[in-house]
Scaffold this active site. Structure first.
Site, PDB file in Angstrom:
ATOM      1  N   GLU A 126       0.656  -1.192  -0.009  1.00 24.04           N
ATOM      2  CA  GLU A 126      -0.178  -0.041  -0.098  1.00 24.04           C
ATOM      3  C   GLU A 126       0.764   0.811   0.063  1.00 24.04           C
ATOM      4  O   GLU A 126       2.029   1.006   1.057  1.00 24.04           O
ATOM      5  CB  GLU A 126      -0.730  -0.146   1.116  1.00 24.04           C
ATOM      6  CG  GLU A 126      -1.923   0.881   1.767  1.00 24.04           C
ATOM      7  CD  GLU A 126      -3.021   1.048   1.860  1.00 24.04           C
ATOM      8  OE1 GLU A 126      -2.907   0.381   3.205  1.00 24.04           O
ATOM      9  OE2 GLU A 126      -3.874   2.558   2.275  1.00 24.04           O
ATOM     10  N   ALA A 259       1.805  -0.556  10.732  1.00 20.91           N
ATOM     11  CA  ALA A 259       0.921  -1.527  10.326  1.00 20.91           C
ATOM     12  C   ALA A 259       0.273  -1.610   9.498  1.00 20.91           C
ATOM     13  O   ALA A 259      -0.233  -0.809   8.629  1.00 20.91           O
ATOM     14  CB  ALA A 259       0.822  -2.115  11.831  1.00 20.91           C
ATOM     15  N   HIS A 294      -7.401  -2.094  14.864  1.00 18.00           N
ATOM     16  CA  HIS A 294      -7.393  -1.975  14.138  1.00 18.00           C
ATOM     17  C   HIS A 294      -6.710  -2.749  12.955  1.00 18.00           C
ATOM     18  O   HIS A 294      -7.917  -2.627  11.456  1.00 18.00           O
ATOM     19  CB  HIS A 294      -6.271  -0.461  14.200  1.00 18.00           C
ATOM     20  CG  HIS A 294      -6.750   0.382  12.631  1.00 18.00           C
ATOM     21  ND1 HIS A 294      -7.283   1.687  12.557  1.00 18.00           N
ATOM     22  CD2 HIS A 294      -6.009   0.547  11.113  1.00 18.00           C
ATOM     23  CE1 HIS A 294      -6.812   2.094  10.996  1.00 18.00           C
ATOM     24  NE2 HIS A 294      -6.193   1.890  10.390  1.00 18.00           N
ATOM     25  N   GLU A 295      -5.253  -3.694  12.375  1.00 21.11           N
ATOM     26  CA  GLU A 295      -5.422  -4.113  11.482  1.00 21.11           C
ATOM     27  C   GLU A 295      -6.584  -5.444  11.289  1.00 21.11           C
ATOM     28  O   GLU A 295      -6.963  -5.255   9.763  1.00 21.11           O
ATOM     29  CB  GLU A 295      -4.172  -4.480  10.914  1.00 21.11           C
ATOM     30  CG  GLU A 295      -2.940  -3.158  11.483  1.00 21.11           C
ATOM     31  CD  GLU A 295      -2.986  -1.538  10.694  1.00 21.11           C
ATOM     32  OE1 GLU A 295      -3.989  -2.426   9.812  1.00 21.11           O
ATOM     33  OE2 GLU A 295      -2.891  -0.755  11.270  1.00 21.11           O
ATOM     34  N   HIS A 298      -9.342  -4.127   9.353  1.00 23.48           N
ATOM     35  CA  HIS A 298      -9.465  -3.861   8.276  1.00 23.48           C
ATOM     36  C   HIS A 298     -10.045  -5.077   7.027  1.00 23.48           C
ATOM     37  O   HIS A 298     -10.279  -4.644   6.051  1.00 23.48           O
ATOM     38  CB  HIS A 298      -8.319  -3.622   7.596  1.00 23.48           C
ATOM     39  CG  HIS A 298      -7.577  -1.965   7.787  1.00 23.48           C
ATOM     40  ND1 HIS A 298      -8.644  -1.321   7.141  1.00 23.48           N
ATOM     41  CD2 HIS A 298      -6.097  -1.500   7.770  1.00 23.48           C
ATOM     42  CE1 HIS A 298      -8.002   0.570   6.847  1.00 23.48           C
ATOM     43  NE2 HIS A 298      -6.652  -0.083   7.688  1.00 23.48           N
ATOM     44  N   GLU A 317     -10.321   4.067   5.950  1.00 24.16           N
ATOM     45  CA  GLU A 317      -9.296   4.424   7.243  1.00 24.16           C
ATOM     46  C   GLU A 317     -10.796   5.584   8.149  1.00 24.16           C
ATOM     47  O   GLU A 317      -9.911   5.171   9.199  1.00 24.16           O
ATOM     48  CB  GLU A 317      -8.124   5.406   6.026  1.00 24.16           C
ATOM     49  CG  GLU A 317      -7.063   4.089   6.186  1.00 24.16           C
ATOM     50  CD  GLU A 317      -7.027   3.229   6.546  1.00 24.16           C
ATOM     51  OE1 GLU A 317      -6.335   3.182   7.699  1.00 24.16           O
ATOM     52  OE2 GLU A 317      -5.749   2.409   5.611  1.00 24.16           O
TER      53      GLU A 317
END
Ligand code: ZN
Length: 855
Positions: A126, A259, A294-295, A298, A317
């Site tokens: 990314e 991350a 958070h990751e 996703h 995000e």
């Protein structure tokens, strides 16, 4: 005014890819200097793009070895950004395009694409790193199934999805879920697993692993516990279940960000996953928990539903930050989490929004997309979702999310798609609300109150300041949560959300016995700056009685800022009412320690500079520093008789646990020790240092000592003890800069850059030193400009190796318009010097140009 750089990309120019990509097979033959990547793309014409189309593949810094279509060799010559195969050379209908390229991961210091960190191979794709691995349609709306074969003589070979085969020096992986290239990942190295298992709500068994370098296994337990908590939470709160047989996390030391959410194979900056009592502080533990969540989140908001193009970055995000904030809030203290988030928003996002780098939550043009992983896209993006939820209510928010997952699963979506599910669920027209996505700048909310014979009138007026490229703005839809208190502290009107949709509107409240005291923007219901004339007495009243925890904090905060501003500008004395209010708060046992710790910390110097600038003053960094110091001393003196008692009451005995309650006590204890140090020459902090049995206490005490000009020997011992530990040594580097006296900062930074352990190639180390330089407000802004020169010198050096991190760190300059002419000129000269550098990256070039208002 559109940006004039010919490399500018516009949202308005979006077109789907020329072809459909049905599947991709990748084969890696790993070698540090000459890795071979063979890619088979199964392509077919895209009915949305009629007529026979060329195939244009992105590719950068790739050595093309061969190219074939349906097995027939094609002679093609790539250009600087990719490879075009003319339509005339392609068969009609579906075909297989195969390329082989060579890359050198060991030479990759940009940490984008395939690179090496401590002998291990890893990837970061990314936003546009996949094009540094192979020729490919490197754009998020091209989603396909990946089959990967890795060949390399290393014990652990990982990629996305599920493992489907392995043997001597090879492994094969298949990801059943179509995904864009930015979610591709590969890891290969001598790694150790910290394993666990998770049973999903439908009974699926998932293998979990955190992969680390040998020796780091003992720092994985917290990350694993956080991962399982996040998996459970997403099932319970959003109904989202994990969708593969295996979930891997890998820790790497060299990483540009926190991350990355690669499908089934998250890659983490080791700082964001490793934690143990003796090496990580309470704040580190909390951050690890939040980033792991958070990751993981996703997986649904970002991976299953991704972004159509990079302008839609906030789609994944903003929503994912919103979700991780909710998660932390549920696991810890909701009011404390909200206060921390708002403080961070103001420190970073308001700063960005008020300067030359201001941009909308959904930008409409960019030169380098890496420059838009910003506080605006992330944190303001999360605030916009919080507002939406306030406007539609919890039940409709949940329905809208269900519809979003149902409608867009497996697709690449836009902000329009996102808002449409809310419109469809509620029947509301969200056109005005959408301005939050398209217009930059922090609105100002003016509050005017009137009381007349039992009738209270609250007038709210919004002002939307101009930002680069957006001189004029329309009124936004602002949810303003308001409560009214009676003079005895009772709530006469519980929280109500007023929807301000016009430039100015008055709200009338009748039938009140006495003039109420209004609590406005409860829970920080919108990311705006409130302008309101409030008496000291009213602020003190709200600080004591508000039912809304955030506004209680806020009342104290704004009082504190008013007092500090008067001390800075007029040389006023600290206001006794403030000191009394803070004393009452410090010892109020009905309040949680973490809340008290936050409320007792004085506003930062950068915050004060922004506040003064907004009020029409030119901030003087030295005066701000001195006044803040004076207020600290006054507070210490005011609290003196009871500080030691508070300090020992907050001592947490027994084995270390990172839970929110213990962490809150330790935080309040350190605040007390910090104040005590201004009175006792550091005696109590020294005792606490020797008595410490975890990193929070020992590092906290050392920091306090350094701030009062002591602790040099502790610093030496700390270095001896931790010299081989990169993460702990980052703290050692940073604290020397943040705690240095303003006039010493440049010298300290120079000395640290000569330290043998300073490593320009390691982003954490660079950030430890130069992030600390810009965080030391008075030091960075020393009148001789040494701080500016140092930052510019090192950004130029770093840019040759790692443009992305250099560009991000350049935001130290974004606040230049606030200061006096001399400082402005020095900062502009530093930016000009950067811009004039030969071979400057697109990343840093765009940032410098925008800060100078040239892009
Ligand atoms: Zn994210």
């Amino acid at each position: 005014m559109p940006a004039s750089d010919p490399r500018t990309i516009y949202l308005a120019d979006y077109q789907p890819f020329s072809h459909l990509l049905e599947q991709v097979e990748l084969r890696f033959r790993l070698d540090p200097q000459a890795t071979r990547v063979t890619t088979r793309l199964h392509l077919a014409p895209n009915p949305e793009r009629p007529g026979k189309q060329d195939v244009r593949l992105d590719g950068e810094d790739l050595k093309l070895i061969s190219c074939s279509v349906n097995g027939e060799i094609l002679k093609v010559v790539p250009d600087a950004t990719g490879l075009t195969i003319a339509a005339a050379r392609l068969p009609s209908g579906a075909f297989v395009l195969e390329t082989e390229v060579e890359i050198a991961p060991a030479e990759n210091t940009a940490l984008e694409g395939l690179y090496m960190s401590n002998g291990m191979y890893c990837t970061q794709c990314e936003a546009e790193g996949f094009r540094k691995i192979t020729f490919y349609p490197d754009r998020p709306d091209v989603m396909t199934r990946f089959k990967v074969r890795i060949e390399g003589d290393l014990p652990v070979l990982l990629s996305n999805g599920n493992p489907v085969g392995q043997g001597e020096a090879w492994a094969e992986w298949e990801d059943p879920w179509p995904k864009p290239s930015y979610l591709f990942a590969l890891v290969a190295g001598d790694l150790r697993a910290f394993p666990d298992r998770f049973t999903t709500m439908s009974g699926r068994e998932v293998d979990l692993n955190i992969w680390v370098r040998p020796g780091d296994e003992g720092r994985c337990a917290w990350g694993m516990q956080s991962l399982k908590a996040a998996m459970r939470w997403d099932e319970e709160v959003y109904g989202r279940e994990y969708d593969l047989d295996i979930f891997n996390i890998v820790a790497v030391d060299d990483f540009n960000m926190g991350a990355m959410e690669n499908k089934g194979l998250n890659i983490f900056n080791s700082k964001a996953v490793l934690a143990s009592a003796d090496t990580a502080t309470d704040d580190d533990f909390a951050r690890v928990e939040a980033i792991i969540a958070h990751e993981y989140f996703h997986n649904w908001t970002g991976n299953r539903i991704t972004c159509r193009d990079w302008f839609q970055l906030c789609l994944k995000e903003g929503l994912t930050v919103y979700r991780d904030q909710q998660f932390s809030s549920d696991l810890r203290s909701a009011p404390v989490k909200r206060i921390q988030d708002v403080l961070a928003l103001r420190a970073r996002q308001f700063r960005e929004d008020g300067g030359p780098l201001a941009h909308p939550v959904r930008p409409d043009h960019y030169i380098e997309i890496n420059n838009f992983y910003t506080a605006t896209v992330y944190e303001k993006g999360a605030e916009v979702i919080g507002m939406l939820r306030r406007l539609v209510g919890d039940a409709d928010y949940a329905r809208a999310l269900d519809l979003y997952f149902e409608r867009h699963d497996g697709h690449a979506a836009t902000i329009e798609d996102w808002l449409k599910v809310f419109e469809d669920v509620t029947g509301r027209d969200l056109a005005q609300f959408k301005l939050w996505y398209t217009q930059a700048g922090t609105p100002r909310l003016k509050v005017i109150e009137d009381w007349d014979k039992g009738r209270y009138t609250l007038t709210l007026e919004q002002e939307n300041p101009p930002t680069p490229g957006q001189p004029e703005k329309d009124a936004k839809l602002i949810p303003v949560a308001v409560g009214l208190l009676s003079p005895n502290g009772d709530e006469v009107l519980p929280t109500q959300v007023l929807e301000l949709s016009e430039a100015k509107h008055s709200y009338v409240f009748d039938g009140l016995g006495a003039r109420p005291i209004a609590s406005i923007l409860r829970d920080f219901s919108a990311p705006v700056i409130v302008e309101r004339e409030v008496s000291v007495a009213e602020r003190a009243f709200l600080l004591a009685h508000d039912k809304d925890a955030f506004n209680r904090f806020e009342a104290g905060r704004s009082l504190c800022k008013d007092v500090l501003a008067r001390m800075i500008v007029d040389g006023a004395e600290p206001l006794p009412e403030l000191l009394e209010a803070m004393e009452a708060l410090a010892f109020d046992e009905s309040l949680e320690p973490a809340f008290r710790a936050l409320a007792l910390r004085l506003p930062g110097e950068d915050d004060m500079a922004a506040t003064l600038f907004a009020a029409g003053h030119v901030p003087d960094p030295a005066a701000i520093h001195a006044a803040r110091d004076a207020l600290h001393l006054a507070l210490a003196q005011k609290l003196r008789p009871r500080l030691s008692v508070l300090e020992s009451a907050m001592h947490v005995p027994g084995a270390y646990a990172p839970d929110a309650d213990s962490a809150g006590k330790r935080a309040l204890r350190l605040v007390a020790l910090g104040l005590l140090a201004r009175l006792d020459g550091g005696a109590a902090a020294r005792a606490a240092f020797f008595d410490a049995h975890n990193m929070t206490e020992s590092f906290g005490a050392m920091q306090i000592l350094l701030e009062i000009g002591q602790g040099a020997t502790k610093l030496e011992r700390f270095e001896e003890q931790w010299r081989d530990d990169r993460l702990v040594m980052d703290k050692w580097f940073a604290v020397q800069v943040t705690s240095a006296k303003p006039e010493e900062v440049a010298g300290v930074v120079r000395r640290l850059t000569e330290h043998p352990a300073f490593d320009l190639k390691n982003p954490n180390r660079f950030r430890a030193v130069f992030g600390a330089l810009t965080a030391n407000h008075a030091g960075f802004h020393e009148a001789d400009g040494a701080g500016y020169d140092l930052l510019a010198d090192w950004l130029i050096k770093l840019d040759r190796l790692n443009p992305q991190t250099a560009a991000r760190m350049s935001t130290g300059f974004e606040s230049w318009p606030r200061y006096d002419i001399d400082r402005q000129e020095m900062m502009r000269a530093a930016l000009e010097r950067i811009l004039a550098t030969e071979g400057l990256s697109r990343d840093l070039g765009e940032m410098a140009a925008r800060m100078l208002a040239r892009a």
